[in-house]
Structures are given as structure tokens and as C-alpha cells.
Design a protein around this motif. Structure first.
Motif, PDB file in Angstrom:
ATOM      1  N   VAL A 125       1.208  -1.201  -0.393  1.00  0.00           N
ATOM      2  CA  VAL A 125       0.063   0.219  -0.270  1.00  0.00           C
ATOM      3  C   VAL A 125       1.247   0.980   0.391  1.00  0.00           C
ATOM      4  N   ARG A 126       1.770   1.543   0.926  1.00  0.00           N
ATOM      5  CA  ARG A 126       2.941   2.490   0.462  1.00  0.00           C
ATOM      6  C   ARG A 126       4.111   2.977  -0.359  1.00  0.00           C
ATOM      7  N   GLN A 127       3.868   1.244  -1.103  1.00  0.00           N
ATOM      8  CA  GLN A 127       4.702   1.262  -2.459  1.00  0.00           C
ATOM      9  C   GLN A 127       3.704   1.994  -3.495  1.00  0.00           C
ATOM     10  N   ALA A 128       2.177   1.278  -3.615  1.00  0.00           N
ATOM     11  CA  ALA A 128       1.270   1.980  -4.599  1.00  0.00           C
ATOM     12  C   ALA A 128       1.522   3.062  -4.461  1.00  0.00           C
ATOM     13  N   GLU A 129       1.194   4.133  -3.282  1.00  0.00           N
ATOM     14  CA  GLU A 129       1.246   5.714  -2.970  1.00  0.00           C
ATOM     15  C   GLU A 129       2.399   6.300  -3.703  1.00  0.00           C
ATOM     16  N   LEU A 130       2.641   5.992  -3.262  1.00  0.00           N
ATOM     17  CA  LEU A 130       4.218   6.393  -3.586  1.00  0.00           C
ATOM     18  C   LEU A 130       4.955   6.416  -4.984  1.00  0.00           C
ATOM     19  N   THR A 131       4.777   5.793  -5.440  1.00  0.00           N
ATOM     20  CA  THR A 131       4.697   4.987  -6.976  1.00  0.00           C
ATOM     21  C   THR A 131       3.693   6.295  -7.232  1.00  0.00           C
ATOM     22  N   LEU A 132       2.183   6.602  -6.604  1.00  0.00           N
ATOM     23  CA  LEU A 132       0.898   7.463  -7.150  1.00  0.00           C
ATOM     24  C   LEU A 132       1.728   8.889  -7.144  1.00  0.00           C
ATOM     25  N   ALA A 133       2.630   9.202  -5.763  1.00  0.00           N
ATOM     26  CA  ALA A 133       3.110  10.549  -6.290  1.00  0.00           C
ATOM     27  C   ALA A 133       3.762  11.347  -7.022  1.00  0.00           C
ATOM     28  N   ALA A 134       5.342   9.501  -7.606  1.00  0.00           N
ATOM     29  CA  ALA A 134       6.176   9.794  -8.349  1.00  0.00           C
ATOM     30  C   ALA A 134       5.236  10.475  -9.499  1.00  0.00           C
ATOM     31  N   ASN A 135       3.867   9.193 -10.078  1.00  0.00           N
ATOM     32  CA  ASN A 135       3.568   9.713 -11.632  1.00  0.00           C
ATOM     33  C   ASN A 135       2.952  11.111 -11.069  1.00  0.00           C
ATOM     34  N   GLY A 136       2.209  11.642 -10.354  1.00  0.00           N
ATOM     35  CA  GLY A 136       2.383  12.497 -10.116  1.00  0.00           C
ATOM     36  C   GLY A 136       2.903  14.346 -10.168  1.00  0.00           C
ATOM     37  N   ALA A 137       4.932  13.314  -9.383  1.00  0.00           N
ATOM     38  CA  ALA A 137       5.508  14.836 -10.191  1.00  0.00           C
ATOM     39  C   ALA A 137       5.016  14.585 -11.763  1.00  0.00           C
ATOM     40  N   ASP A 138       6.144  13.834 -11.845  1.00  0.00           N
ATOM     41  CA  ASP A 138       6.190  13.247 -13.679  1.00  0.00           C
ATOM     42  C   ASP A 138       5.410  13.950 -14.681  1.00  0.00           C
ATOM     43  N   LEU A 139       4.040  14.224 -13.783  1.00  0.00           N
ATOM     44  CA  LEU A 139       2.559  14.927 -14.975  1.00  0.00           C
ATOM     45  C   LEU A 139       3.061  16.379 -15.185  1.00  0.00           C
ATOM     46  N   ASP A 140       4.035  16.401 -13.438  1.00  0.00           N
ATOM     47  CA  ASP A 140       4.166  18.333 -13.817  1.00  0.00           C
ATOM     48  C   ASP A 140       5.237  18.663 -14.664  1.00  0.00           C
ATOM     49  N   ALA A 141       6.131  18.002 -14.226  1.00  0.00           N
ATOM     50  CA  ALA A 141       7.342  18.145 -15.646  1.00  0.00           C
ATOM     51  C   ALA A 141       6.340  17.956 -16.378  1.00  0.00           C
ATOM     52  N   ALA A 142       5.889  17.187 -17.045  1.00  0.00           N
ATOM     53  CA  ALA A 142       4.986  17.082 -18.515  1.00  0.00           C
ATOM     54  C   ALA A 142       4.210  18.706 -19.150  1.00  0.00           C
ATOM     55  N   ARG A 143       3.995  18.679 -17.819  1.00  0.00           N
ATOM     56  CA  ARG A 143       3.506  20.028 -17.915  1.00  0.00           C
ATOM     57  C   ARG A 143       4.035  22.182 -18.279  1.00  0.00           C
ATOM     58  N   ALA A 144       5.491  21.485 -17.049  1.00  0.00           N
ATOM     59  CA  ALA A 144       5.849  21.902 -17.449  1.00  0.00           C
ATOM     60  C   ALA A 144       7.010  22.340 -18.516  1.00  0.00           C
ATOM     61  N   ALA A 145       6.565  21.050 -19.334  1.00  0.00           N
ATOM     62  CA  ALA A 145       7.890  20.737 -20.096  1.00  0.00           C
ATOM     63  C   ALA A 145       7.713  21.963 -21.439  1.00  0.00           C
ATOM     64  N   PHE A 146       6.297  22.650 -21.587  1.00  0.00           N
ATOM     65  CA  PHE A 146       5.619  23.653 -22.513  1.00  0.00           C
ATOM     66  C   PHE A 146       5.808  25.266 -22.263  1.00  0.00           C
ATOM     67  N   LEU A 147       6.206  25.758 -20.861  1.00  0.00           N
ATOM     68  CA  LEU A 147       7.276  26.751 -20.405  1.00  0.00           C
ATOM     69  C   LEU A 147       8.609  26.799 -21.096  1.00  0.00           C
ATOM     70  N   PRO A 148       8.772  27.956 -20.998  1.00  0.00           N
ATOM     71  CA  PRO A 148      10.394  28.151 -21.590  1.00  0.00           C
ATOM     72  C   PRO A 148      11.036  28.528 -20.755  1.00  0.00           C
ATOM     73  N   ALA A 149      12.567  27.770 -21.140  1.00  0.00           N
ATOM     74  CA  ALA A 149      13.656  26.897 -20.499  1.00  0.00           C
ATOM     75  C   ALA A 149      14.866  28.290 -20.947  1.00  0.00           C
ATOM     76  N   LEU A 150      15.379  28.565 -19.841  1.00  0.00           N
ATOM     77  CA  LEU A 150      16.350  29.791 -19.536  1.00  0.00           C
ATOM     78  C   LEU A 150      17.894  28.526 -19.653  1.00  0.00           C
ATOM     79  N   THR A 151      18.271  28.658 -20.450  1.00  0.00           N
ATOM     80  CA  THR A 151      19.375  28.123 -20.169  1.00  0.00           C
ATOM     81  C   THR A 151      20.778  29.391 -19.882  1.00  0.00           C
ATOM     82  N   LEU A 152      21.771  29.104 -19.246  1.00  0.00           N
ATOM     83  CA  LEU A 152      22.776  30.067 -19.863  1.00  0.00           C
ATOM     84  C   LEU A 152      24.352  29.132 -19.642  1.00  0.00           C
ATOM     85  N   THR A 153      24.831  29.398 -20.599  1.00  0.00           N
ATOM     86  CA  THR A 153      25.851  28.271 -20.267  1.00  0.00           C
ATOM     87  C   THR A 153      27.435  29.474 -20.271  1.00  0.00           C
ATOM     88  N   PRO A 154      27.836  29.461 -19.238  1.00  0.00           N
ATOM     89  CA  PRO A 154      29.458  30.793 -19.026  1.00  0.00           C
ATOM     90  C   PRO A 154      30.331  29.749 -19.535  1.00  0.00           C
TER      91      PRO A 154
END
Length: 518
Positions: free
Chosen positions: A342-371
Motif C-alpha cells: 500500500v505504501r509502495q502504491a501511494e509513493l508511486t502515485l506521488a511520483a507519477n504526479g510529479a512526472d505529470l507536473d514536469a510534463a506540463r512544465a515542458a510547455f513553458l520557456p526554458a532559460l539556459t546559461l552557458t558561461p
């Protein structure tokens, strides 16, 4: 200031950015009234393209999970509201058999499944370190050498030729024109600034999967504890049944010999002799079947212990094995805290939710610095001169336009994975309650069945004794004697099986309640 005012054009609900007016563009750029119209139009066009790109970076609103059926308040057995659970007992206290405790301890040290699970935890830990490192700048020591031959009618070729004619440079500053070297030695860095939390979401997903893998390891532990106990009880059951068969063989051989003597005396028929002989042969075959099952169970237990086949020392008798008298289950809500799956399933659910947040943020501009920083020269002899020291930084802002379809596919996949994890979590909750309820009822029902089966065995043993006495006096037929012997044998074998099932139900309840976690 320009970037700050540019990002402020995004609304909080992620609508497309509005294009400012020409006056606004002049204000943003700091343009003065004297700037020419061509420059103004070029700047307006470039800014419009950038704003259109940023306006295209839209994400969808989070998808809500469907409503879930709440956990029941109790299992309905035993008394409602009792928060005590045998799942809280360490396995060293739940199992009273010292031999079994030693076998479980060996398995937890040497079992190969558990060692594999430990390595999966290490892999997940390495993923976390990798995701954490992505939040920091990457710095690389770089040494490079390049050689270029520029044509006479190229911008660089004409520029180098013209530079060498200048009276403002000395001999070391003259650029080689036939082949122009370019040497660099120093540090280069790349850093994606996590403006929208995409990298942090990926880090959180990796951390969630690390915790889930640790719960998966605990799940393997509980499984090993239960499987070692099950195989140990199975082995004791087979020993008990083998002793029962050997004991009944003595009775059947005696009855067979008596029948042969009675036939010689004319008091029994050849049919009676054949029936007793057939029963004796059947019981002997059961002995060999039982011995093979002993071998298979011992080998299975040895594999759980992480070793090759061999004899398992087992001094305890099946009748002597005891489990806690009161097998309490507690409240269903405690399953969320106790059961590793049960704890494993709960943590996997939270991890997949974080993956979804990252997939949504990929639509936004990315700022890259190269010094970068180091030494750079077109002659190797000048590379380590103080005047060759260089440093710089390049910032780039990129936003997806033509690859939005691929990003939408990634977002949809992450959404589906998140919903799948949610339904898997709900299923595990339902499964855990079902397993506990079945085991609770099973313990109670098999306790009653064992009591009645023991009474049956006592009655049938008396019947065999009575039949044996009647056989000497000739008042019992051979069919009555065979039936009595066969009935007591089946009842004793069945009692051993029932006793094993009773013990396995207790182990199943302990496992279902999350018992055995270290």
C-alpha cells in the motif's frame, strides 16, 4: 527589466500573452524618439515573434482524480473499534518456534530475491542523485584546438587581412592568415535555470520512486517471512502424515496377515485377502508420494534460504506449533501505514504526479546559461599570457512551437500513468481489506473445523480397535475392517492438512496486516 516585464505578460491561468502596443514596445526597449523607423520595425517584429512563442506555451489544467470509495471502519470481526493488531508484532515474537525463527533469520540474510530488491533500491538512489545534479550547473574542463583556412573573399578572411595592416597592433597580435589556429583551455558550464519547477518535479519523482523501491524491498521481506513459515509448516505436515502412514501400515499389515491365516482356516475368502492386500499396497504407494513431496518442499525451503538442496532440521512436531491465541486485526485505516505494498502504491502515485507536473512544465520557456572562463589565443606560445584570459556568458530562452505535438503526447502519457497509479492504489487498498477479512474468517472457521476433525479421528481410532477385536472373533466382515482402517487413515491425513491450513491462515493474516516488516 525587459525579461521581467515580458514574463509578467503571462496570466496566472496560463492564457496566451497579449501583444503590447507599439508605444509599449518602445517603452519596454527603452527606445528614444530619435530612433529610426527601420530599427523600430525590426525590434517590434522580433519582439512579436518572441511573445507569440511564449504565448504558445500553454498547459492544461490538472486533471482531478475520480472519487474513491472510503475504507470501511472495521473488518466486522472481531469487535469493532479495536485498534490492536498482530501486524505490529515483530516476526520473532509472532512465531514461537525457535527452529522457524532461525530459518527466517537465515533467509533474510541470504535470500537472492531480497538481494535483488536491495539493488533496485540502489538504482533508484542513483536516479535521485542524477536528478539532483540536473538542478546544478554542469562544469567541464575543456581543452580544444582548431585550425581554419579562410578564403580571401570571406568576412573573416578580409577582416584578418585588414587587421594585420593596422598600425595599432604589434607582432604578437597579428593573425596568421594562411591557416588560423584557435586554442582554448579552461572551464565551460551549462545551467538550465529551473524557472517553472520542471527539474524539481523530476527530482521529486525520482525521490518518490526511491521511497517506493524501499517499500518494495520491505514487501519482499514480508513475503519471505511468510513463505518460509508456509514451507516450514508444510514440511511438518508432511512429516506428520508420513508418521500417520507408517502407523497405519502396521495395522494394515497385521490385518492382512490375520486374513491370510483365516483363509487357511476356512474363515475368510480369497476376495478378503485381495482387498486387504490392495489396501496395503495403496498405503505403501502413499508413503513414497509423501517422501517425494518432502524432498520438493525441503528444496523449495532451501532456495528461500539462499542455499542448495539439503536436509532441513525440524525437531518440532506439528501439534506443538502454536500461534498467538488472539489474532487481532485492528482498524482498516492502519493498513495504509503498515502494508508495504500500500505504501509502495501511494509513493508511486506521488511520483507519477510529479512526472505529470514536469510534463506540463515542458510547455513553458526554458532559460539556459552557458558561461565559460579560461585562456584563448591563436598562437600556442601566447596561450598562457595574462592577455589571453577570457570569460563570458551566454543566456538563451527557448520555447516549444513546432514540437508541441510531441509534448502533448508526453503530457497525455504522464496523465494516463498517473491515473493508472491512482487506480492501482485503490485496487491494492481493496485487495488488502479483502485479504485481511478472508484470513480473519478463515482463522475462526478452521479453528472450529480442527476441533471437530480431532473428535472424528478419536472416534474412528476406537472403531479400528473395535474392528480388530471383532476380527479375531469373526463378528466383523473384512469390508467393515477395511472401511474402518481406510476411514481413520483418511481422517488423520485430513486432520494434518487442516492443521496446516489453520497455521497458514494465521500466517496469511499476519502478512495481510503488514507483519514481518523490519
Amino acid at each position: 527589466m525587459f525579461l521581467a516585464r515580458l514574463f509578467s505578460s503571462f496570466s496566472s491561468n496560463q492564457k496566451a500573452a497579449r501583444l503590447p502596443s507599439p508605444a509599449g514596445l518602445r517603452a519596454l526597449s527603452g527606445e528614444k524618439p530619435g530612433v529610426g523607423p527601420h530599427a523600430r520595425r525590426a525590434f517590434a517584429a522580433a519582439t512579436s515573434v518572441l511573445l507569440l512563442a511564449l504565448g504558445a506555451c500553454q498547459t492544461t489544467a490538472p486533471r482531478n482524480y475520480p472519487a474513491a470509495t472510503p475504507l470501511p471502519g472495521t473488518y466486522g470481526y472481531p469487535a469493532a473499534g479495536d485498534s490492536t493488531s498482530i501486524g505490529d508484532l515483530p516476526w520473532q515474537k509472532f512465531f514461537a518456534d525457535r527452529t522457524l525463527i532461525g530459518l527466517i533469520d537465515t533467509a533474510l540474510q541470504q535470500n537472492l530475491d531480497l538481494r535483488q530488491a536491495s539493488q533496485r533500491v540502489e538504482q533508484a538512489r542513483a536516479n535521485v542523485l542524477e536528478r539532483r545534479a540536473a538542478l546544478l550547473p554542469s562544469v567541464n574542463a575543456t581543452g580544444s584546438a582548431g585550425y581554419d583556412r579562410y578564403g580571401r573573399y570571406t568576412m573573416t578572411g578580409v577582416g584578418n587581412y585588414d587587421t594585420n595592416l593596422s598600425q595599432n597592433i604589434d607582432g604578437n597580435q597579428r593573425v596568421p592568415t594562411s591557416v588560423t589556429p584557435d586554442y582554448f583551455l579552461g572551464l565551460r558550464s551549462t545551467w538550465e535555470v529551473d524557472l517553472w519547477g520542471r527539474l524539481r518535479s523530476l527530482r521529486n519523482a525520482a525521490q518518490g520512486r526511491l521511497l517506493a523501491s524501499e517499500q518494495g524491498r520491505q514487501l519482499v521481506v514480508t513475503g519471505i517471512v511468510a513463505e518460509v513459515a508456509n514451507n516450514y509448516y508444510e514440511l511438518l505436515t508432511l512429516d506428520n502424515q508420513l508418521a500417520t502412514l507408517q502407523r497405519n501400515l502396521v495395522l494394515q499389515e497385521r490385518a492382512f496377515e490375520i486374513t491370510k491365516v483365516q483363509k487357511l482356516a476356512g474363515r475368510a475368502t480369497e476376495l478378503a485377502v485381495q482387498q486387504f492386500q490392495a489396501q496395503l499396497l495403496r498405503t505403501r504407494s502413499l508413503v513414497f508420494e509423501n517422501r517425494q513431496r518432502v524432498v520438493e518442499t525441503e528444496n523449495q525451503l532451501n532456495q528461500l534460504l539462499g542455499r542448495y538442496p539439503g536436509r532441513i532440521a525440524r525437531p518440532a512436531e506439528l501439534a506443538e506449533v502454536q500461534v498467538p491465541a488472539r489474532l487481532l486485526a485492528g482498524m482498516p485505516a492502519r493498513l495504509v501505514l503498515r502494508r508495504p505494498d500500500v505504501r509502495q502504491a501511494e509513493l508511486t502515485l506521488a511520483a507519477n504526479g510529479a512526472d505529470l507536473d514536469a510534463a506540463r512544465a515542458a510547455f513553458l520557456p526554458a532559460l539556459t546559461l552557458t558561461p565559460y572562463a579560461g585562456v584563448n589565443a591563436f598562437r600556442s606560445s601566447l596561450l598562457f599570457e595574462p592577455s589571453s584570459i577570457v570569460a563570458g556568458i551566454l543566456g538563451g530562452l527557448s520555447a516549444p512551437i513546432l514540437n508541441r505535438r510531441a509534448l502533448r503526447a508526453q503530457r497525455n502519457r504522464a496523465t494516463a500513468a498517473s491515473l493508472e497509479a491512482y487506480f492501482a492504489y485503490q485496487k491494492i487498498l481493496q485487495t488488502s481489506v479483502r485479504e485481511v477479512t478472508n484470513s480473519l474468517r478463515g482463522v475462526a472457521n478452521y479453528d472450529s473445523a480442527v476441533v471437530l476433525r480431532r473428535q472424528e479421528v478419536v472416534v474412528l481410532r476406537r472403531a479400528v480397535e473395535t474392528a480388530s477385536l471383532l476380527q479375531y472373533t469373526g463378528y466383523a466382515t473384512y469390508l467393515e475392517i477395511i472401511t474402518a482402517q481406510r476411514s481413520v487413515l483418511d481422517a488423520e491425513l485430513s486432520l494434518a492438512e487442516l492443521r496446516r491450513t489453520q497455521l497458514l491462515q494465521a500466517v496469511a493474516l499476519y502478512r495481510a496486516l503488514g507483519g514481518g516488516v523490519r
